[in-house]
Design an enzyme around this catalytic site. Structure first.
Site, mmCIF file in Angstrom:
data_model
loop_
_atom_site.group_PDB
_atom_site.id
_atom_site.type_symbol
_atom_site.label_atom_id
_atom_site.label_comp_id
_atom_site.label_asym_id
_atom_site.label_seq_id
_atom_site.Cartn_x
_atom_site.Cartn_y
_atom_site.Cartn_z
ATOM 1 N N LYS A 167 39.866 71.569 25.254
ATOM 2 C CA LYS A 167 40.756 71.562 24.079
ATOM 3 C C LYS A 167 41.991 70.673 24.312
ATOM 4 O O LYS A 167 42.358 69.888 23.451
ATOM 5 C CB LYS A 167 41.230 72.994 23.747
ATOM 6 N N ARG A 187 46.210 74.385 38.767
ATOM 7 C CA ARG A 187 46.794 75.558 38.103
ATOM 8 C C ARG A 187 46.402 76.847 38.811
ATOM 9 O O ARG A 187 45.242 77.011 39.210
ATOM 10 C CB ARG A 187 46.331 75.617 36.639
ATOM 11 N N ARG A 207 39.915 85.237 32.558
ATOM 12 C CA ARG A 207 40.157 84.435 31.339
ATOM 13 C C ARG A 207 38.906 84.380 30.467
ATOM 14 O O ARG A 207 38.997 84.447 29.242
ATOM 15 C CB ARG A 207 40.590 83.014 31.733
#
Ligand code: AP5
Length: 267
Positions: A43, A194, A205
């Protein structure tokens, strides 16, 4: 990837006290779109490409939270420090905190170039809040793009991702490596891994996505706004598919003919 859009997204990343550099001029038909899809589907990569093509601002709640992390403890609010704790473990940040951060930045929805929402909404409650905000602001969405990718590819994309600490550009150690190791091609910033891209956090997640975010697919399909786009192949190919879906839908809007769900075939 091309160079990122010149707009530094300051008002979104740092709140309304900050002013964006290089605001786009007002467009006849600014793009206003939501990007949906599992973590790591691409995204953010697509938002950056679409932002270059259409001039719309990339409004990412994940980037907003990661920017808050760079603030000193004195500058952080209770809301942001609590949000960072949820995020670190891969859990969704509570709706009330996210909504507070988005509402404080509602001016960004009137950006003259339009906007590309990435990572918001992520729950049905957030989608309802967005709809209310759009009505108050007198705006409507052009489309909701749902990126689709097999789970095995998602994990490979997340575990190899590297992100620029400065401009937030995204790379991948094999599929989109930077020219020089650990250095951003665009601004020379340091690339980092990250902490929510660790295996344990990825599992959390993906579960949060299935439980809370996947229901938005049916929600937006029922509103006649959903387009499903395969996220396989090179980023540029995915971008071309997305643009084809957007152009078809924006053309449809002009003639007031709407489709419920347009799936885009591989080129
Ligand atoms: P957020 O930053 O929004 O994370 P996400 O949705 O999990 O999405 P990602 O950023 O992980 O992936 P992406 O789809 O953008 O993929 P990317 O383009 O980077 O949110 C992080 C956290 O913040 C959440 O877990 C939550 O805690 C919190 N949060 C944020 N918003 C919230 C909200 N509204 N409510 C509650 N909590 C919220 O690509 C991934 C990798 O793949 C990269 O390495 C890239 O180079 C590579 N890649 C991309 N496209 C391709 C391609 N076509 N081919 C090969 N490689 C590719």
């Amino acid at each position: 990837m091309d160079t990122p859009s010149q707009n530094d997204r300051a008002a979104w990343l740092r709140g309304r006290i900050a002013k964006c550099a290089h605001l786009p001029g007002r467009l006849d038909r600014p793009l206003r779109v939501v990007l949906l899809g599992a973590p790591g589907v691409g995204k953010g990569t697509q938002a950056a490409l679409l932002s270059q093509r259409y001039g719309a601002c990339h409004l990412s709640t994940g980037d907003l939270l990661r920017e808050a992390k760079t603030l000193s403890s004195r500058e952080q609010t209770l809301a942001t420090s609590s949000a960072l704790n949820f995020m670190q473990h891969g859990a969704l940040v509570p709706d009330t905190i996210i909504w507070q951060l988005v509402r404080e930045r509602s001016g960004c929805f009137q950006c003259p170039g339009g906007f590309i929402l990435d990572g918001f909404p992520r729950t049905l409650a957030q989608a309802g809040a967005l709809q209310h905000l759009m009505e108050v602001e007198g705006l409507h969405l052009d489309a909701v793009i749902n990126f689709e990718l097999p789970a095995s590819e998602i994990v490979a994309r997340l575990s190899g991702r590297r992100t620029c600490a400065n401009c937030k550009a995204v790379f991948h150690i094999t599929s989109q490596p930077p020219q020089f190791a650990d250095t951003c091609d665009h601004c020379g910033g340091v690339l980092y891994h990250r902490e929510d891209d660790r295996a344990e956090a990825i599992t959390v997640r993906l579960q949060a996505y299935e439980r809370s975010t996947a229901p938005l697919i049916d929600y937006y399909r029922a509103k006649g706004l959903l387009n499903s786009v395969p996220a396989t192949g090179e980023p540029e190919q995915v971008c071309l598919r997305t643009m084809a879906a957007l152009e078809e839908r924006r053309g449809d809007r002009t003639t007031e003919a709407h489709n419920d769900d347009t799936s885009v075939a591989e080129p």
